[in-house]
Write a protein that holds these residues in place. Structure first.
Motif, PDB file in Angstrom:
ATOM      1  N   TRP A  59       0.840  -1.200   0.000  1.00 50.68           N
ATOM      2  CA  TRP A  59       0.000   0.000   0.000  1.00 50.68           C
ATOM      3  C   TRP A  59       0.872   1.246   0.000  1.00 50.68           C
ATOM      4  CZ3 TRP A  59      -4.981  -0.029  -1.077  1.00 50.68           C
ATOM      5  CH2 TRP A  59      -5.713  -1.201  -0.874  1.00 50.68           C
ATOM      6  N   HIS A  71      -2.854   0.776  -4.044  1.00 52.29           N
ATOM      7  CA  HIS A  71      -2.117  -0.487  -3.972  1.00 52.29           C
ATOM      8  C   HIS A  71      -1.085  -0.448  -5.097  1.00 52.29           C
ATOM      9  CE1 HIS A  71      -2.518  -5.083  -3.199  1.00 52.29           C
ATOM     10  NE2 HIS A  71      -2.043  -4.505  -2.135  1.00 52.29           N
TER      11      HIS A  71
ATOM     12  N   ALA B  25      -8.017  -2.509  -3.258  1.00 51.19           N
ATOM     13  CA  ALA B  25      -7.213  -1.825  -4.270  1.00 51.19           C
ATOM     14  C   ALA B  25      -8.092  -1.392  -5.446  1.00 51.19           C
ATOM     15  CB  ALA B  25      -6.104  -2.749  -4.754  1.00 51.19           C
TER      16      ALA B  25
END
Lengths: 118, 376
Positions: A59, A71, B25
């Protein structure tokens, strides 16, 4: 003739981009924009590459203003060797990799602190 | 768009913990994607990723299958009450069989969650299919028993007769011995030929099935299906697949034989040899395939022994599936015993041959969807 396993064209495209500057961390939308892959194709490949220790993920460090943390991905040292060998063995992917390397990249995130990876 | 983001956030909970950062993500990147169709496509792709990584389709089909099994079990219990006469001692036995099987279907997965022997189901498609189809087939066989007894109007029409506690206890002792004795023999005589020991164990298992009461057989069948297909099981998906396919082929051959020479199967030789011998070829081929296809020349003896065991399991499974097919179609329930015996014999021969004749070393054949492609 014996059959052998090789990377798919989509995987090679991702490896080619990651191999152009192996030390730089890239994020998912960056990779999707450069390869033209949809998120439903890109992320399963990234997951498999990370499972095989070809790609490392973590991260973004800190709390960037106005957006959530990203990410980030880059090749591991073993992954770089694997990608180099795979790209050398796949002539069709080499010109694409070269053309991408010649283009200015949109994002080259600085190396974040390791330890928060998935 | 907010709805899609919310759906992706909720769907991420379906993922195992080590996969959730990938869903996060995708959400984090969605904010950077241009609004409108591009962002919508990104979020839809994220949902696809979550569905794929959470194996949603496989789980959905599996749970639908379990629902069908539960319905079939309930139907078998209801039929056992509706179609049999309460005053008939044979009817009581039927109900006991059906209830014992239904209780096993219900309780063993619960036990498996705590101890892991009977479940949860393995990750392979073969394990899930065999578990659902096997439990469904057991329910169907139970309904066949009830149907035959209700029409025969004769006591002791099928096997077990009246309920007997001494026989139940004897059956439990025999089954416990079956699990304990091979380990003791192996510890006492470690140089004993493992192929012979496993063959004898498998045959003893079938004999126990022949002696034990039918109530116990119902529970054993259910337990066998759960154990073979559990996540902790060492049975390979290829073994399950080969056993099931060979069993279906054997059942079809038996059925064809009952049609082709209908009048000549009434003899002792026809029922106890000719009919079950239809299992020999499919079970032998299944054992051969399981033992041979995965072998390499450098395999140590322990690996060959394990491969031989897989072949025996495939053969026994082929015989049992064949027996179930024939029981379901023509009601010839002794094939549930005869089929595994013949299947074991054939697979022992095929497995011994296959394990003793390994293939040459194979190239790496790893494959993963989207990551690798095959090249010749």
């Amino acid at each position: 003739m014996p059959r052998r396993a090789a990377f798919s064209a989509q995987t090679l495209a991702i490896l080619a981009i990651l191999a152009t500057e192996p030390s730089a961390w890239r994020h998912g939308y960056d990779l999707a924009s450069e390869t033209g892959l949809k998120s439903g194709t890109l992320y399963p490949i990234l997951i498999r590459l990370a499972d095989r220790n070809i790609v490392e993920a973590c991260w973004e460090q800190g709390e960037p203003a106005g957006r959530p943390r990203r990410h980030l991905y880059r090749l591991t040292s073993d992954g770089l060797a694997t990608a180099t060998a795979a790209l050398a063995a796949a002539p069709a992917a080499a010109p694409r990799a070269a053309s991408r390397a010649a283009r200015p990249r949109r994002v080259a995130a600085p190396r974040p602190a390791v330890g928060q990876g998935s | 768009m907010e709805h899609m983001t919310w759906m992706l956030r909720q769907a991420a909970r379906l993922l195992p913990p080590e996969r959730r950062p990938w869903a996060e993500a995708l959400q984090a990147e969605a904010g950077q994607v241009p609004a409108g169709w591009p962002r919508l496509r990104w979020l839809v792709g994220g949902l696809v990723v979550v569905a794929r990584e959470a194996h949603l389709a496989r789980k959905l089909v599996y749970w639908l299958g379990l629902g069908a099994v539960a319905t079939a079990a309930a139907r078998a219990v209801i039929l056992s009450w509706q179609q049999t006469q309460a005053a008939d001692v044979e009817s009581m036995t039927d109900r006991a069989r059906i209830l014992a099987g239904a209780a096993a279907l219900l309780l063993l997965p619960w036990l498996g969650r705590r101890r892991g022997v009977f479940g949860p189901v393995g990750d392979s498609v073969a394990a899930r299919l065999v578990r659902v189809a096997g439990c469904g087939a057991i329910c169907d066989v139970g309904m066949v028993f009830v149907r035959i007894d209700s029409r025969s109007n004769v006591n002791d029409a099928i096997g077990g007769g009246t309920f007997s506690w001494p026989r139940e206890v004897a059956g439990v002792v025999l089954i416990a011995a079956l699990f304990v004795v091979p380990g003791m023999v192996r510890a006492r005589w470690p140089r004993l030929d493992p192929a012979g020991l496993w063959s004898l164990t498998a045959l003893a298992g079938v004999l126990v099935l022949a002696v034990a009461p039918f109530q116990l057989i119902a529970v054993l069948l259910v337990a066998g299906v759960y154990v073979l297909t559990s996540r902790r099981s060492r049975v390979m998906p290829a073994t399950l697949t080969a056993g099931a396919l060979a069993g279906l082929a054997g059942g079809a051959l038996m059925w064809e034989l009952t049609i082709a020479i209908r009048g000549q199967l009434d003899s002792w030789a026809g029922i106890f040899f000719l009919l079950p011998s239809m299992v020999l070829l499919p079970a032998g081929l299944a054992g051969l395939a399981v033992a041979w296809l995965g072998s390499d020349v450098d395999d140590p003896p322990a690996v060959r022994e394990a491969r031989f065991r897989q072949a025996l399991i495939a053969g026994a499974m082929a015989g049992l599936v064949s027996g179930m097919v024939l029981t379901y179609i023509v009601g010839w329930f002794p094939m549930l015993i005869e089929g595994p015996v013949f299947g074991l014999v054939a697979s022992a021969i095929g497995g011994a041959w296959g394990a003793g004749h390994p293939r040459d070393a194979r190239p790496d054949r790893r494959r993963d969807m989207g990551l690798f492609v095959f090249k010749s």
